[in-house]
Motif scaffolding. Structure first.
Motif, PDB file in Angstrom:
ATOM      1  N   GLU A 262       0.841  -1.182   0.000  1.00  0.00           N
ATOM      2  CA  GLU A 262       0.000   0.000   0.000  1.00  0.00           C
ATOM      3  C   GLU A 262       0.885   1.243   0.000  1.00  0.00           C
ATOM      4  OE1 GLU A 262      -3.949   0.394   2.267  1.00  0.00           O
ATOM      5  OE2 GLU A 262      -2.499   1.479   3.519  1.00  0.00           O
ATOM      6  N   ALA A 263       0.626   2.162  -0.907  1.00  0.00           N
ATOM      7  CA  ALA A 263       1.340   3.440  -0.959  1.00  0.00           C
ATOM      8  C   ALA A 263       0.389   4.532  -0.498  1.00  0.00           C
ATOM      9  CB  ALA A 263       1.837   3.722  -2.372  1.00  0.00           C
ATOM     10  N   ARG A 264       0.769   5.241   0.550  1.00  0.00           N
ATOM     11  CA  ARG A 264      -0.031   6.355   1.060  1.00  0.00           C
ATOM     12  C   ARG A 264       0.647   7.650   0.652  1.00  0.00           C
ATOM     13  NH1 ARG A 264      -0.434   3.542   7.045  1.00  0.00           N
ATOM     14  NH2 ARG A 264      -1.445   1.634   6.306  1.00  0.00           N
TER      15      ARG A 264
ATOM     16  N   PHE B 144       4.554  13.094  -0.775  1.00  0.00           N
ATOM     17  CA  PHE B 144       5.336  12.301   0.163  1.00  0.00           C
ATOM     18  C   PHE B 144       4.674  10.938   0.232  1.00  0.00           C
ATOM     19  CE2 PHE B 144       6.696  10.908   4.424  1.00  0.00           C
ATOM     20  CZ  PHE B 144       8.063  11.060   4.271  1.00  0.00           C
ATOM     21  N   GLU B 145       5.412   9.911  -0.169  1.00  0.00           N
ATOM     22  CA  GLU B 145       4.872   8.559  -0.259  1.00  0.00           C
ATOM     23  C   GLU B 145       5.449   7.683   0.840  1.00  0.00           C
ATOM     24  OE1 GLU B 145       4.456   5.823  -4.009  1.00  0.00           O
ATOM     25  OE2 GLU B 145       6.381   5.372  -3.036  1.00  0.00           O
ATOM     26  N   VAL B 146       4.559   7.002   1.543  1.00  0.00           N
ATOM     27  CA  VAL B 146       4.962   6.000   2.531  1.00  0.00           C
ATOM     28  C   VAL B 146       4.465   4.655   2.022  1.00  0.00           C
ATOM     29  CG1 VAL B 146       4.678   5.199   4.894  1.00  0.00           C
ATOM     30  CG2 VAL B 146       4.953   7.649   4.436  1.00  0.00           C
ATOM     31  N   LEU B 147       5.388   3.759   1.760  1.00  0.00           N
ATOM     32  CA  LEU B 147       5.060   2.435   1.219  1.00  0.00           C
ATOM     33  C   LEU B 147       5.072   1.427   2.358  1.00  0.00           C
ATOM     34  CD1 LEU B 147       4.551   0.935  -1.499  1.00  0.00           C
ATOM     35  CD2 LEU B 147       6.994   0.418  -1.519  1.00  0.00           C
ATOM     36  N   THR B 148       3.935   0.769   2.559  1.00  0.00           N
ATOM     37  CA  THR B 148       3.815  -0.185   3.665  1.00  0.00           C
ATOM     38  C   THR B 148       3.629  -1.603   3.158  1.00  0.00           C
ATOM     39  OG1 THR B 148       1.421   0.180   3.814  1.00  0.00           O
ATOM     40  CG2 THR B 148       2.816   1.541   5.212  1.00  0.00           C
ATOM     41  N   ALA B 149       4.207  -2.526   3.915  1.00  0.00           N
ATOM     42  CA  ALA B 149       4.084  -3.952   3.614  1.00  0.00           C
ATOM     43  C   ALA B 149       2.721  -4.454   4.100  1.00  0.00           C
ATOM     44  CB  ALA B 149       5.213  -4.700   4.323  1.00  0.00           C
TER      45      ALA B 149
END
Length: 199
Positions: free
Chosen positions: A93-95, A107-112
């Motif tokens: 998921e990219a927020r 600003f992208e936060v990539l979560t597993a």
């Protein structure tokens, strides 16, 4: 009515402005002039930048601190967009959040899948036109993101960064006369900081 001394007033919540100052603090190592201009645009002092960085480091190292994904959400609020991505065999998921200093970026936060943060950096905003990257002259500081440089000068090879928020790329690119050079580019928080001819 007595006013509380400034030193004893509770600090304002750490928010988007503070996070931008944290990003700028790392970028100042390579591009102090650009950071100085950005600082003036934000209307903050060098002391404000240092304080934001001090508070950020305290949040990172707090013994009972929030998990990384929750920390970004507490600082930036609800994401502007959430995008599903498949990386290898994993659905991630990219927020994405907008930051005023870079309106064409997010600003992208990539979560597993387990919620762990894999990456946090600046990327081009969906629908925003990226730069035309054809020669070394186009690779100016803050002109592009890691993925844009990698696509423009494929095949590019990742290089180990000199700090956790830094990434490197090795690739070949032509100069203005068309002569090709082996290059190494360094990125901070996903944004290009400098490019050097390595061979």
């Amino acid at each position: 009515m007595d006013r509380m001394p400034a030193a004893k007033r509770p600090a304002a919540p750490f928010g988007p402005l503070d996070l931008q100052l944290v990003l700028l603090r790392r970028m100042a190592d390579h591009n102090p002039d650009l950071v100085e201009d950005a600082r003036h645009e934000l209307g903050v002092s060098i002391a404000d930048m240092r304080e934001a960085n001090r508070r950020w480091q305290a949040m990172l190292h707090a013994p009972r601190g929030r998990a990384a994904a929750a920390r970004y959400r507490s600082v930036l609020g609800a994401p502007e967009a959430t995008v599903r991505r498949r990386i290898g065999d994993l659905d991630c998921e990219a927020r994405l959040w907008a930051l005023p200093l870079w309106p064409d970026l997010r600003f992208e936060v990539l979560t597993a899948p387990n919620g762990a943060v894999w990456n946090a950096w600046l990327v081009r905003a969906p629908g925003a036109e990226g730069p035309a990257l054809r020669t070394l002259d186009d690779l100016t500081p803050w002109s592009c993101t890691v993925d844009e440089a990698a696509r423009a000068f494929a095949p590019a090879r990742p290089l180990e960064g000199t700090a956790p928020t830094r990434w490197g790329l090795a690739f070949t690119a032509p100069d203005a006369r068309g002569v090709r050079h082996a290059c190494a580019a360094e990125f901070t928080w996903g944004l290009l900081q400098r490019t050097a001819i390595s061979g």
